[in-house]
Design a protein around this motif. Structure first.
Motif, PDB file in Angstrom:
ATOM      1  N   GLY A   1      11.031  33.270  15.879  1.00  0.00           N
ATOM      2  CA  GLY A   1      10.880  32.910  14.480  1.00  0.00           C
ATOM      3  C   GLY A   1      12.194  33.009  13.730  1.00  0.00           C
ATOM      4  O   GLY A   1      13.028  33.844  14.042  1.00  0.00           O
ATOM      5  N   HIS A   2      12.351  32.155  12.757  1.00  0.00           N
ATOM      6  CA  HIS A   2      13.582  32.165  11.998  1.00  0.00           C
ATOM      7  C   HIS A   2      13.268  32.405  10.536  1.00  0.00           C
ATOM      8  O   HIS A   2      12.155  32.238  10.073  1.00  0.00           O
ATOM      9  CB  HIS A   2      14.327  30.853  12.180  1.00  0.00           C
ATOM     10  CG  HIS A   2      13.441  29.662  11.941  1.00  0.00           C
ATOM     11  ND1 HIS A   2      12.476  29.287  12.823  1.00  0.00           N
ATOM     12  CD2 HIS A   2      13.395  28.806  10.919  1.00  0.00           C
ATOM     13  CE1 HIS A   2      11.868  28.215  12.337  1.00  0.00           C
ATOM     14  NE2 HIS A   2      12.404  27.920  11.189  1.00  0.00           N
ATOM     15  N   ASP A   3      14.260  32.804   9.825  1.00  0.00           N
ATOM     16  CA  ASP A   3      14.070  33.141   8.417  1.00  0.00           C
ATOM     17  C   ASP A   3      13.380  32.037   7.629  1.00  0.00           C
ATOM     18  O   ASP A   3      13.575  30.870   7.876  1.00  0.00           O
ATOM     19  CB  ASP A   3      15.418  33.429   7.760  1.00  0.00           C
ATOM     20  CG  ASP A   3      15.872  34.836   8.066  1.00  0.00           C
ATOM     21  OD1 ASP A   3      16.987  35.004   8.527  1.00  0.00           O
ATOM     22  OD2 ASP A   3      15.071  35.760   7.839  1.00  0.00           O
ATOM     23  N   ARG A   4      12.619  32.438   6.697  1.00  0.00           N
ATOM     24  CA  ARG A   4      11.948  31.473   5.830  1.00  0.00           C
ATOM     25  C   ARG A   4      11.196  32.257   4.751  1.00  0.00           C
ATOM     26  O   ARG A   4      10.637  31.705   3.845  1.00  0.00           O
ATOM     27  CB  ARG A   4      10.979  30.606   6.617  1.00  0.00           C
ATOM     28  CG  ARG A   4      10.452  29.438   5.827  1.00  0.00           C
ATOM     29  CD  ARG A   4      11.548  28.469   5.469  1.00  0.00           C
ATOM     30  NE  ARG A   4      11.976  27.701   6.621  1.00  0.00           N
ATOM     31  CZ  ARG A   4      11.362  26.557   6.991  1.00  0.00           C
ATOM     32  NH1 ARG A   4      10.397  26.073   6.297  1.00  0.00           N
ATOM     33  NH2 ARG A   4      11.790  25.902   8.045  1.00  0.00           N
ATOM     34  N   ALA A   5      11.216  33.546   4.906  1.00  0.00           N
ATOM     35  CA  ALA A   5      10.418  34.384   4.007  1.00  0.00           C
ATOM     36  C   ALA A   5      11.142  34.732   2.722  1.00  0.00           C
ATOM     37  O   ALA A   5      11.538  33.915   1.994  1.00  0.00           O
ATOM     38  CB  ALA A   5      10.064  35.694   4.672  1.00  0.00           C
TER      39      ALA A   5
ATOM     40  N   ARG B   1       6.933  39.518  -0.554  1.00  0.00           N
ATOM     41  CA  ARG B   1       8.281  40.012  -0.834  1.00  0.00           C
ATOM     42  C   ARG B   1       8.229  41.372  -1.529  1.00  0.00           C
ATOM     43  O   ARG B   1       8.976  42.286  -1.209  1.00  0.00           O
ATOM     44  CB  ARG B   1       9.040  39.014  -1.704  1.00  0.00           C
ATOM     45  CG  ARG B   1       9.733  37.921  -0.898  1.00  0.00           C
ATOM     46  CD  ARG B   1      10.506  36.980  -1.816  1.00  0.00           C
ATOM     47  NE  ARG B   1       9.629  36.001  -2.451  1.00  0.00           N
ATOM     48  CZ  ARG B   1       9.250  34.865  -1.864  1.00  0.00           C
ATOM     49  NH1 ARG B   1       9.656  34.587  -0.641  1.00  0.00           N
ATOM     50  NH2 ARG B   1       8.458  34.012  -2.473  1.00  0.00           N
TER      51      ARG B   1
ATOM     52  N   ILE C   1      12.714  41.326   5.066  1.00  0.00           N
ATOM     53  CA  ILE C   1      11.888  40.380   5.803  1.00  0.00           C
ATOM     54  C   ILE C   1      12.727  39.418   6.633  1.00  0.00           C
ATOM     55  O   ILE C   1      13.719  38.888   6.175  1.00  0.00           O
ATOM     56  CB  ILE C   1      11.009  39.551   4.837  1.00  0.00           C
ATOM     57  CG1 ILE C   1       9.962  40.450   4.196  1.00  0.00           C
ATOM     58  CG2 ILE C   1      10.333  38.420   5.597  1.00  0.00           C
ATOM     59  CD1 ILE C   1       8.984  39.696   3.322  1.00  0.00           C
ATOM     60  N   ASN C   2      12.287  39.259   7.848  1.00  0.00           N
ATOM     61  CA  ASN C   2      12.999  38.374   8.751  1.00  0.00           C
ATOM     62  C   ASN C   2      12.152  37.136   9.040  1.00  0.00           C
ATOM     63  O   ASN C   2      12.644  36.029   9.125  1.00  0.00           O
ATOM     64  CB  ASN C   2      13.294  39.133  10.044  1.00  0.00           C
ATOM     65  CG  ASN C   2      14.301  38.410  10.891  1.00  0.00           C
ATOM     66  OD1 ASN C   2      15.006  37.548  10.405  1.00  0.00           O
ATOM     67  ND2 ASN C   2      14.353  38.762  12.147  1.00  0.00           N
ATOM     68  N   SER C   3      10.901  37.356   9.216  1.00  0.00           N
ATOM     69  CA  SER C   3       9.983  36.247   9.438  1.00  0.00           C
ATOM     70  C   SER C   3       8.566  36.752   9.234  1.00  0.00           C
ATOM     71  O   SER C   3       8.333  37.949   9.172  1.00  0.00           O
ATOM     72  CB  SER C   3      10.138  35.692  10.849  1.00  0.00           C
ATOM     73  OG  SER C   3       9.658  36.637  11.783  1.00  0.00           O
ATOM     74  N   HIS C   4       7.646  35.848   9.146  1.00  0.00           N
ATOM     75  CA  HIS C   4       6.274  36.289   9.020  1.00  0.00           C
ATOM     76  C   HIS C   4       5.365  35.236   9.614  1.00  0.00           C
ATOM     77  O   HIS C   4       5.743  34.080   9.773  1.00  0.00           O
ATOM     78  CB  HIS C   4       5.914  36.518   7.550  1.00  0.00           C
ATOM     79  CG  HIS C   4       5.915  35.269   6.742  1.00  0.00           C
ATOM     80  ND1 HIS C   4       7.031  34.823   6.080  1.00  0.00           N
ATOM     81  CD2 HIS C   4       4.945  34.356   6.500  1.00  0.00           C
ATOM     82  CE1 HIS C   4       6.748  33.689   5.449  1.00  0.00           C
ATOM     83  NE2 HIS C   4       5.478  33.374   5.700  1.00  0.00           N
TER      84      HIS C   4
ATOM     85  N   ALA D   1      14.536  26.677  19.017  1.00  0.00           N
ATOM     86  CA  ALA D   1      13.855  27.686  18.209  1.00  0.00           C
ATOM     87  C   ALA D   1      14.873  28.567  17.499  1.00  0.00           C
ATOM     88  O   ALA D   1      14.734  28.896  16.323  1.00  0.00           O
ATOM     89  CB  ALA D   1      12.946  28.538  19.089  1.00  0.00           C
TER      90      ALA D   1
ATOM     91  N   THR E   1       7.821  28.277  16.302  1.00  0.00           N
ATOM     92  CA  THR E   1       7.135  28.818  17.460  1.00  0.00           C
ATOM     93  C   THR E   1       6.024  29.759  17.020  1.00  0.00           C
ATOM     94  O   THR E   1       6.145  30.454  16.023  1.00  0.00           O
ATOM     95  CB  THR E   1       8.077  29.601  18.391  1.00  0.00           C
ATOM     96  OG1 THR E   1       8.285  30.906  17.856  1.00  0.00           O
ATOM     97  CG2 THR E   1       9.397  28.890  18.558  1.00  0.00           C
TER      98      THR E   1
END
Lengths: 146, 146
Positions: A142-146, B106, B116-119, B58, B65
């Motif tokens: 997973g990549h940043d998006r938050a 957040r 936060i890195n991803s969720h 990815a 993913t």
DNA sequence: CTACATGCAAAGGGTTTGCACTTAT
DNA sequence: ATAAGTGCAAACCCTTTGCATGTAG
């Protein structure tokens, strides 16, 4: 799943040891890790048994499971558990969180004709401690998006 | 990860075929499935290459993913993708959904000192079609609570 | 006694990796 | 020419399973 598909659950040394060890865990543990701890603590239990026991517990709802990285993580399921977590990618620390409102979830599902079976809400990141220790590290999933 | 850890990405037949095939996919595909489709469509690409390519994509954020069942699923990442899905356990159909508000996420993270890195937010269930086909089936991962 | 549970080792499935070979640049 | 990318097969890891052996009831 094996292990008494229909019959009555039995009381065994291994199951006790496993549950005890599981209860002693802070957050989520992998089957492998749990097996390691059991072995270390003297109460030798076969790896296969650990898996069977955990799967059985998960199916009965006695433990929560989350898939992290590439393995299934288990944790004793408190009744007040909400299945929503803040998970540190650094140290594995998990914090239970409560979302404000999940009603929209039901609505969304209904609007698509879905019958909800389960849901997961996991927030991955770095806890305060790990932010200091590893300022320059990145992980794949997973990549940043938050 | 292998494949040009630092250098410049190259243009290859395999990469093209893979991306093309990936774009042709409706929802998420597993690496295995994608490899199968590539093979079927004549454009033979090694399985290892599929994995390397997907992982690379990815990591660069070009694909989304999700881990489902026991394998990693990939999907071309549209810019308007929100990483939230309604996933049918029966047929694998996935529907993109948009949650009303993620601001609280957040806030929760901040209140715990998390970065936060991803969720992920995945809702599993049965779509209308599958509800009819299989009225009496249950799956392991996670138990009702929704 | 009998069925459930365990242990071991083997099998299985997905994913990664070492290494020699191609190929884009 | 040189380094990125590929293919193959072996290696890996987690997990499941078959089967003979324990053991709770």
């Amino acid at each position: 799943m094996d292990m008494a598909e229909h019959g009555v659950a039995r009381h065994t040394r291994q199951k006790d040891a496993l549950l005890q060890q599981l209860r002693a865990c802070e957050g989520f543990v992998s089957a492998q890790e749990l097996h390691r701890r059991l072995t270390d603590s003297g109460a030798s239990v076969g790896l296969a048994t650990v898996y069977r026991q955990l799967n059985s517990l998960a199916e009965s709802g006695a433990v929560d499971t989350v898939r992290l990285d590439g393995q299934q993580m288990f944790r004793i399921c408190d009744d007040d558990s909400h299945h929503h977590h803040l998970i540190c990618s650094g140290c594995g620390k998990t914090i239970e969180i409560e979302p404000p409102d999940m009603e929209w979830m039901r609505q969304v599902a209904r609007s698509h004709g879905f019958k909800i079976n389960s849901h997961t809400l996991e927030i991955f990141g770095l806890c305060a401690d790990c932010q200091n220790k590893r300022a320059t590290t990145q992980q794949s999933q997973g990549h940043d998006r938050a």
